[in-house]
Write an enzyme that holds these catalytic residues in place. Structure first.
Site, short mmCIF file in Angstrom:
data_model
loop_
_atom_site.label_atom_id
_atom_site.label_comp_id
_atom_site.label_asym_id
_atom_site.label_seq_id
_atom_site.Cartn_x
_atom_site.Cartn_y
_atom_site.Cartn_z
N ASP A 115 0.85 -1.19 0.00
CA ASP A 115 0.00 0.00 0.00
C ASP A 115 0.89 1.25 0.00
O ASP A 115 1.70 1.43 0.91
CB ASP A 115 -0.90 0.00 1.24
CG ASP A 115 -2.02 1.02 1.16
OD1 ASP A 115 -1.81 2.09 0.54
OD2 ASP A 115 -3.10 0.76 1.71
N LYS A 149 -1.09 9.72 -0.16
CA LYS A 149 -1.28 11.08 0.34
C LYS A 149 -0.17 11.41 1.34
O LYS A 149 0.17 10.57 2.19
CB LYS A 149 -2.65 11.22 1.00
CG LYS A 149 -3.82 11.09 0.03
CD LYS A 149 -5.15 11.29 0.73
CE LYS A 149 -6.30 11.19 -0.26
NZ LYS A 149 -7.63 11.38 0.38
N GLU A 174 -0.11 -4.74 -10.70
CA GLU A 174 0.88 -4.34 -11.70
C GLU A 174 0.20 -3.91 -12.99
O GLU A 174 0.58 -2.90 -13.59
CB GLU A 174 1.85 -5.48 -11.97
CG GLU A 174 2.99 -5.09 -12.90
CD GLU A 174 4.13 -6.07 -12.91
OE1 GLU A 174 5.08 -5.88 -13.69
OE2 GLU A 174 4.10 -7.04 -12.11
#
Length: 227
Positions: free
Chosen positions: A125, A129, A200
């Protein structure tokens, strides 16, 4: 979860999911919970672990391709682990085990020191942000835990499609005295043992470059002080 995934937990998990003593959280690992891989897998063999195995596409393919190697899928999402179990059952795999737990705690408390031949972290992950960057897995605190679990000469493989995370990964592992680069130039070549997953394909589709990294666990020096 689907009915099939529920069945996986009822029928398959007792055989292939490692029973972990918990600390405070439901996916935590109680310190002092170290397992014996020879007992867990029922044999002595090389061991490869994947952190964030998702639905298991990469590790099921790898385990099917290398039946003489033991594999461990580390994941916190139960539905993904259930899907992994179902695919492993269809493939007739006997060399794959799973653990539902936080990866850093697995490395620190569950796996014996120097027990891994390779550690894979593919498309973790990115927490893209800025305010969430601190939640990323690959940090200065993570590097020594990975080094602890890898045998000297063992390999850490990473891949991501987020450029700034790739740079962070490289900076973090480059700075660790426990690792040395296993590639030349800016990035490692694509790891041939990694199947192309949905993550991917999604990254490629939107034009993001896939970055691979590979590091070797440094072999401690045997040179001591002169007598």
């Amino acid at each position: 979860m689907s009915d099939a995934q529920d069945r996986a937990w009822e029928e398959l998990a007792p055989e292939v999911v490692i029973d972990v003593p918990r600390d405070a959280g439901v996916t935590s690992v109680l310190p002092g919970s170290e397992v014996d891989p020879a007992v867990v897998w029922g044999r002595e063999a090389g061991l490869i672990a994947e952190i964030g195995s998702g639905q298991g596409h990469a590790i099921v393919h790898a385990a099917a391709s290398a039946p003489d190697v033991n594999f461990l899928a580390i994941e916190v999402f139960r539905a993904g682990l259930a899907r992994t179990m179902l695919d492993a059952e269809r493939a007739g795999l006997t060399n794959l085990r799973l653990v539902e737990a936080n990866a850093p705690e697995v490395l620190e408390h569950l796996l014996p020191t120097s027990s891994l031949d390779e550690l894979w972290i593919f498309f973790p992950d990115p927490w893209h942000k800025n305010k969430h960057n601190k939640r990323r897995l690959i940090t200065d605190e993570f590097a020594p835990k990975a080094a602890q679990a890898l045998r000297p000469g063992g390999v850490l493989r990473l891949a991501t499609d987020w450029e700034d995370y790739a740079l962070q990964m490289r900076d973090v592992i480059d700075a660790s005295p426990a690792f040395e680069r296993a590639f030349e130039g800016e990035w490692a070549p694509r790891f041939e043992g990694r199947v192309v997953t949905a993550f991917e394909r999604k990254g490629v589709k939107v034009g993001r470059a896939i970055r691979d990294l590979a590091y070797r666990r440094a072999v401690p020096s045997t040179t001591g002080p002169e007598a």
